[in-house]
Design a protein around this motif. Structure first.
Motif, short mmCIF file in Angstrom:
data_model
loop_
_atom_site.label_atom_id
_atom_site.label_comp_id
_atom_site.label_asym_id
_atom_site.label_seq_id
_atom_site.Cartn_x
_atom_site.Cartn_y
_atom_site.Cartn_z
N LYS A 2 -8.23 0.72 -2.16
CA LYS A 2 -7.05 0.56 -1.86
C LYS A 2 -6.01 0.63 -3.03
O LYS A 2 -6.27 -0.12 -3.93
CB LYS A 2 -7.15 -0.40 -1.19
CG LYS A 2 -5.68 -0.15 -0.48
CD LYS A 2 -5.47 1.00 0.75
CE LYS A 2 -4.20 1.42 1.60
NZ LYS A 2 -4.21 2.47 2.71
N ALA A 14 1.23 0.45 -4.64
CA ALA A 14 1.91 0.96 -5.20
C ALA A 14 2.93 -0.35 -5.14
O ALA A 14 2.75 -1.28 -4.79
CB ALA A 14 2.33 1.74 -4.65
N ASP A 33 7.50 6.82 7.25
CA ASP A 33 6.62 5.61 7.21
C ASP A 33 6.47 4.59 8.40
O ASP A 33 7.91 4.66 9.11
CB ASP A 33 7.35 4.40 6.66
CG ASP A 33 7.16 3.25 6.11
OD1 ASP A 33 6.63 2.57 7.10
OD2 ASP A 33 7.52 2.33 4.87
N ARG A 76 7.12 -1.46 -6.08
CA ARG A 76 7.52 -1.47 -5.74
C ARG A 76 8.82 -0.41 -5.91
O ARG A 76 8.87 -0.65 -6.78
CB ARG A 76 8.30 -2.18 -4.34
CG ARG A 76 9.70 -2.96 -5.23
CD ARG A 76 10.15 -4.30 -4.75
NE ARG A 76 10.73 -5.36 -5.78
CZ ARG A 76 11.23 -6.35 -5.38
NH1 ARG A 76 11.29 -6.70 -3.88
NH2 ARG A 76 12.17 -7.11 -6.06
N GLY A 91 7.86 2.71 -0.44
CA GLY A 91 9.16 3.19 0.42
C GLY A 91 10.64 2.95 0.17
O GLY A 91 10.78 1.83 -0.56
N MET A 150 1.01 3.48 -9.74
CA MET A 150 0.48 2.55 -8.61
C MET A 150 -1.07 1.78 -9.24
O MET A 150 -0.90 1.76 -10.81
CB MET A 150 -0.51 4.42 -8.26
CG MET A 150 0.39 5.67 -7.63
SD MET A 150 0.89 5.14 -5.86
CE MET A 150 -0.55 4.75 -4.93
N ALA A 193 4.22 11.17 -0.75
CA ALA A 193 5.27 10.12 0.77
C ALA A 193 4.76 10.86 1.69
O ALA A 193 3.32 11.57 1.68
CB ALA A 193 6.18 12.02 0.28
N GLU A 194 5.33 9.92 2.32
CA GLU A 194 4.53 9.87 3.93
C GLU A 194 5.77 9.53 4.76
O GLU A 194 6.81 9.09 4.00
CB GLU A 194 3.03 9.51 3.76
CG GLU A 194 2.98 7.64 4.04
CD GLU A 194 1.51 6.81 3.98
OE1 GLU A 194 2.42 6.00 5.16
OE2 GLU A 194 1.15 7.32 3.38
N ASP A 198 0.71 -1.91 0.02
CA ASP A 198 0.10 -0.04 -0.48
C ASP A 198 0.91 1.26 -0.03
O ASP A 198 0.26 2.64 0.04
CB ASP A 198 -0.94 0.11 0.67
CG ASP A 198 -0.30 -0.02 2.85
OD1 ASP A 198 0.83 -0.20 2.59
OD2 ASP A 198 -0.62 0.17 3.67
N TYR A 199 2.35 1.16 0.26
CA TYR A 199 2.72 2.24 0.54
C TYR A 199 4.43 2.03 -0.52
O TYR A 199 4.89 0.70 -0.65
CB TYR A 199 3.11 3.50 2.08
CG TYR A 199 4.46 3.68 1.42
CD1 TYR A 199 3.91 4.93 0.53
CD2 TYR A 199 5.65 4.15 2.16
CE1 TYR A 199 5.21 6.44 1.17
CE2 TYR A 199 6.04 4.73 2.56
CZ TYR A 199 5.89 5.82 1.73
OH TYR A 199 7.36 7.01 1.92
#
Length: 595
Positions: A300, A303, A539, A305, A283, A291, A536-537, A280-281
């Protein structure tokens, strides 16, 4: 026919390219746009198969050289390709040779390389032992109706086969049956032949057939002698591999290099693992991800990788001190000679290893790969040239990022750990380095551009490690204060060879509080600049994993495709991928669709 018309027919390149409907030329020219289209019945109406088929038989070397002068033109269209296919099918049906049989028992089956090796040192061969060889016909040479020679290839090796009606043991087939079978054989056909080994008067190792060859898979599309047009190569990679030895050798070199890397890690007690490609993310790197969605989670976004890094470090937290992975990675970025959205990465993580250990391992691994490449080119990959890079016998050159740039530009950098230093860095880049900057560029991007222009060029002839990059460029790396400049820098190194980044390595940040702070600083930097790297977030799940304790760990990453480019001499990343870059892959099916 008047003289001018006769010359135009025999030498069409002096006037213009032949008509796409002129079937007689279709076997003389490279299939520059060979993609099958379902032909209408009217295209084949009235076409009669000629009893003579030398035009599609093996072309002589002289003819090959002659054709190569103009094979890079668009010399054949889909319709003329289909006409050639239709004529070949008609001929095979008339000879009752259009069959694709299952393989039955084949006693004493042997590969062509093993057959050649078995009799490599025997100048005279006197044996009645029969062997069965299988492979693709590369050339056919007929001497009357009772004697045929052809070259058979398999596993990148060739051997000559002689089929003589007079030397077939009893009971012989009927002569007309023999003639039909051997008359059906053309360049590109896949056959099985049973016979005994012999040497000709010229000393060439030959399989003398004791039975007429069995057609296993007829090649109904004409296999060109040469293929030089770049578009034809990427749209017909299967033909490229058959015709161009360099393409096939590059593919094999890639396989050998990946095996060599695996062996290197296994010998050092690393554990090979596979980590998730879908999550789901995405990084572990700064890049825009692809996506997608799943029927299981329709609301949902998922992503692909962009790096396996964070998963691999979780495994180290879980007690696996040495892990590595070789696998696909996806970044939604542009395509050029050195970048493709889908590429292969190798990453390893070694607990209780520092930057010096990583650099030492890198030197060992790259040296091992260069030596393996040299051996392969000497033994069998003869179409490839040795890399024009010299590896030092002693330790490889290292330059520190900030001290080297300050010396070259004759300027002192501001405190790069201070977010307010960006305007001062922009002034240096524009006034001293001569850059024209986008006003929204991040500090990390400006520093990366400075290194590309002033530092990476020193790797043109010898490997170069650029070490201790500013911490804003490496949010996942441990940091320390540089004693020379007082700047906060990362315990990181990048290996450049021939002005391309080959490997990236650093001591991993294992402090969960510091890692969380660095994630937030990276997020703040991107939100205040022109962001081209997707969402971005922080993690938080990874930071929580660090709370269980990540030992001091060294991490390392390498792009397999660029490494193969370096060692094979390929100028484009598409040349080291099985079916080219993403643009090429998409074009293959599009080009095959009817107009």
């Amino acid at each position: 026919m008047e003289n001018g018309q006769c010359l135009k027919f025999l030498r069409p390149y002096l006037f213009q390219l032949p008509s796409s409907r002129t079937a007689v030329y279709s076997r003389l020219f490279s299939a520059s746009r060979c993609h099958p289209i379902k032909a209408k019945h009217s295209q084949c109406a009235g076409l009669q198969s000629s009893p003579r088929r030398e035009l599609h038989a093996s072309t002589s070397k002289r003819t090959s050289g002659y054709l190569s002068k103009f094979l890079d033109r668009d010399t054949i269209t889909p319709s003329s390709h289909q006409i050639a296919v239709n004529k070949r099918v008609q001929k095979l049906e008339r000879l009752n040779a259009l069959h694709f049989p299952r393989l039955g028992p084949r006693p004493n089956r042997i590969s062509i390389p093993n057959f050649r090796e078995k009799y490599r040192y025997e100048d005279t061969i006197s044996t009645s032992e029969e062997f069965t060889l299988e492979g693709r016909i590369l050339s056919v040479r007929r001497s009357g109706s009772k004697l045929v020679f052809f070259n058979l290839t398999g596993d990148q090796r060739q051997v000559q086969v002689m089929v003589s009606f007079s030397q077939l043991p009893e009971p012989k087939p009927e002569f007309e049956q023999f003639k039909h079978i051997v008359h059906a054989l053309l360049r590109g056909d896949i056959v099985s032949v049973k016979g005994i080994a012999m040497r000709t008067d010229a000393g060439e190792l030959t399989l003398q057939a004791t039975e007429v060859p069995t057609m296993l898979s007829p090649g109904i599309a004409p296999l060109p002698e040469v293929l030089v047009d770049q578009k034809a190569m990427v749209l017909n990679k299967h033909v490229d591999f058959l015709v161009n030895r360099r393409a096939a050798d590059t593919l094999r070199l890639r396989s050998h290099l990946i095996k060599c890397m695996r062996d290197f890690f296994y010998e050092r007690d690393f554990l090979e693992v596979q980590t998730p490609i879908l999550a789901d993310y995405a990084g572990g790197a700064s890049a825009r991800p692809f996506m997608t969605s799943s029927t299981e989670f329709p609301q949902k976004e998922i992503a692909l990788r962009i790096a396996p890094e964070l998963w691999l470090k979780r495994l180290v937290v879980g007690g696996n001190d040495r892990v590595f992975e070789i696998g696909p990675t996806f970044r939604n970025e542009g395509i050029d000679t050195g970048h493709n959205p889908e590429f292969t990465m190798c990453e390893f993580y070694s607990a209780y290893s520092n930057l010096a250990d990583l650099i030492s391992m890198t030197e060992e691994l790259i040296t091992c790969l260069f030596k393996r490449t040299d051996d392969l080119m000497h033994e069998k990959l003869h179409s490839l040239e040795k890399p024009k890079v010299e590896l030092p016998e002693k330790r490889w050159k290292q330059v520190e990022f900030i001290p080297a740039l300050q010396e070259i530009l004759d300027v002192k950098f501001p405190d790069l750990s201070d977010p307010n230093s960006l305007p001062a860095l922009i002034k240096i880049a524009e006034d001293v380095a001569g850059f024209e900057l986008n006003p929204n560029m991040t500090m990390a991007k400006i520093l990366d551009d400075l290194a590309r222009k002033f530092l990476e060029k020193d790797s043109a002839k010898h490997p170069l490690f650029i070490i201790h990059q500013p911490t804003c460029m490496s949010p996942l790396s441990k940091s320390f204060t540089c004693p020379k400049t007082g700047q906060i820098v990362s315990a990181r190194a990048e290996l450049f060879i021939n002005q391309r980044e080959i490997a990236n390595m650093y001591e991993e940040e294992n402090n969960p509080f510091e890692q969380r702070r660095k994630f937030q600083a990276q997020l703040d930097s991107r939100s205040s600049a022109a962001d081209n790297e997707g969402p971005a977030e922080v993690d938080e799940s990874y930071c929580q994993a660090l709370e269980y304790g990540l030992p001091p760990t060294g991490g390392w990453g390498c792009g397999i495709d660029r490494l193969v480019m370096l060692l094979s001499g390929a100028p484009r990343i598409g040349d080291v991928l099985s079916f080219g870059n993403l643009k090429n892959v998409i074009s293959i099916r599009q080009a095959a669709k009817p107009n």
